[in-house]
Design a protein around this motif. Structure first.
Motif, short mmCIF file in Angstrom:
data_model
loop_
_atom_site.label_atom_id
_atom_site.label_comp_id
_atom_site.label_asym_id
_atom_site.label_seq_id
_atom_site.Cartn_x
_atom_site.Cartn_y
_atom_site.Cartn_z
N THR A 79 -4.64 -6.39 5.78
CA THR A 79 -3.15 -6.09 5.19
C THR A 79 -2.70 -7.23 4.49
O THR A 79 -2.97 -8.22 4.74
CB THR A 79 -2.24 -5.81 6.66
OG1 THR A 79 -1.12 -5.34 6.14
CG2 THR A 79 -2.12 -7.24 7.26
N PRO A 80 -1.96 -6.96 3.24
CA PRO A 80 -1.25 -7.96 2.46
C PRO A 80 -0.10 -8.50 3.41
O PRO A 80 0.18 -8.10 4.44
CB PRO A 80 -0.59 -6.90 1.56
CG PRO A 80 -0.40 -5.69 1.92
CD PRO A 80 -1.55 -5.53 2.88
N GLU A 81 0.67 -9.51 2.85
CA GLU A 81 1.61 -10.21 3.48
C GLU A 81 2.67 -9.22 3.73
O GLU A 81 2.83 -8.24 3.19
CB GLU A 81 2.05 -11.63 2.85
CG GLU A 81 2.87 -11.21 1.40
CD GLU A 81 1.96 -10.85 0.22
OE1 GLU A 81 2.35 -10.98 -0.94
OE2 GLU A 81 0.66 -10.53 0.28
N GLY A 82 3.79 -9.78 4.41
CA GLY A 82 4.97 -9.35 4.70
C GLY A 82 5.05 -8.20 5.95
O GLY A 82 5.99 -7.55 6.27
N VAL A 83 4.10 -8.43 6.97
CA VAL A 83 3.99 -7.66 8.27
C VAL A 83 5.51 -8.27 8.92
O VAL A 83 5.87 -9.27 8.86
CB VAL A 83 2.87 -8.08 8.95
CG1 VAL A 83 1.53 -7.78 8.20
CG2 VAL A 83 2.75 -9.46 9.45
N GLY A 84 5.88 -7.30 9.86
CA GLY A 84 6.80 -7.48 10.40
C GLY A 84 7.27 -6.47 11.68
O GLY A 84 6.32 -5.69 11.71
N PRO A 85 8.30 -6.49 12.52
CA PRO A 85 8.32 -5.90 13.72
C PRO A 85 8.98 -4.37 13.58
O PRO A 85 9.65 -4.42 12.30
CB PRO A 85 9.72 -6.71 14.59
CG PRO A 85 10.36 -7.42 13.28
CD PRO A 85 9.23 -7.56 12.28
#
Length: 235
Positions: free
Chosen positions: A205-211
């Motif tokens: 996955t690219p950056e920017g993962v979150g809840p």
């Protein structure tokens, strides 16, 4: 005609094995195929961690191109056909990760491509990492692998990959940002497993993962592939 001797015993054994199940075999998880009545039977799911440079840095990686590392999810973790996954128990930090999914056929050759979301119990994962324990409960839980329909055509190498939560863009990159491309990932996975038809690989996955929270609507897309959308529902 009566079958006698060891052949008869073998035939009788096969009949018993086919009919007298203590628990009947579960149905095989499968994915729809865009523009095709056939479905893709899922054998197992392998996933690649930290395969985009910015996300690898986001997660604390110390190398610009670390060797791919793998974890797995059970085949029945897939959520398909427009179903909405339930928010899992035992977590207060459920994370989205949009990914290109590759479906394998004979000879470990890709036969289809899809948009997937790797759902992760990040708090459980962090505790496991700190204790040097496996990630199974953090990654391989029920309904942890929402996946769109398969396309029989590969996306462009620089196709855009995005994820929105409630209409807001949270992840935005291109497949060209992958550290290891599809062929490289398959090659590395083949060193560890005998890849078989029905195997699927989530490629990172690219950056920017979150809840995520209950009620959040997720829209995941890769240019050229069928989109994926779902809403997190209460368990």
């Amino acid at each position: 005609m009566q079958v006698s001797g060891w052949r008869g015993l073998a035939a009788s054994h096969i009949v018993r094995r086919m009919t007298d199940w203590l628990i009947p075999p579960a149905s095989t998880p499968s994915l729809p195929v865009q523009g095709d009545e056939r479905r893709f039977a899922v054998r197992r799911i392998l996933c690649v961690g930290q395969n985009y440079a910015a996300h690898a840095r986001e997660m604390g990686a110390k190398s610009d191109k670390p060797d791919p590392f793998f974890f797995s999810k059970p085949a029945d973790a897939v959520v398909v056909d427009g179903a909405d996954p339930a928010y899992p128990y035992k977590t207060e930090n459920l994370i989205y990760e949009v990914e290109l999914v590759v479906a394998l056929g004979e000879g470990a050759k890709p036969v289809g491509y899809a948009v997937g979301v790797d759902l992760t119990r990040r708090d459980i994962q962090a505790a496991a990492k700190a204790a040097g324990r496996p990630w199974d409960a953090a990654k391989g839980f029920d309904q942890s692998a929402p996946c769109g329909a398969l396309s029989l055509t590969a996306p462009k190498p620089d196709a855009a990959i995005t994820l929105k939560v409630n209409g807001e863009v949270r992840q935005n990159g291109t497949l060209a940002d992958m550290l290891w491309d599809v062929d490289g990932i398959i090659g590395k996975a083949s060193e560890l497993w005998s890849l078989q038809p029905g195997d699927m690989i989530f490629t990172g996955t690219p950056e920017g993962v979150g809840p995520l929270k209950v009620g959040d609507k997720v829209e995941a897309a890769i240019e050229g592939l069928p989109p994926l959308s779902f809403t997190m529902v209460a368990a």
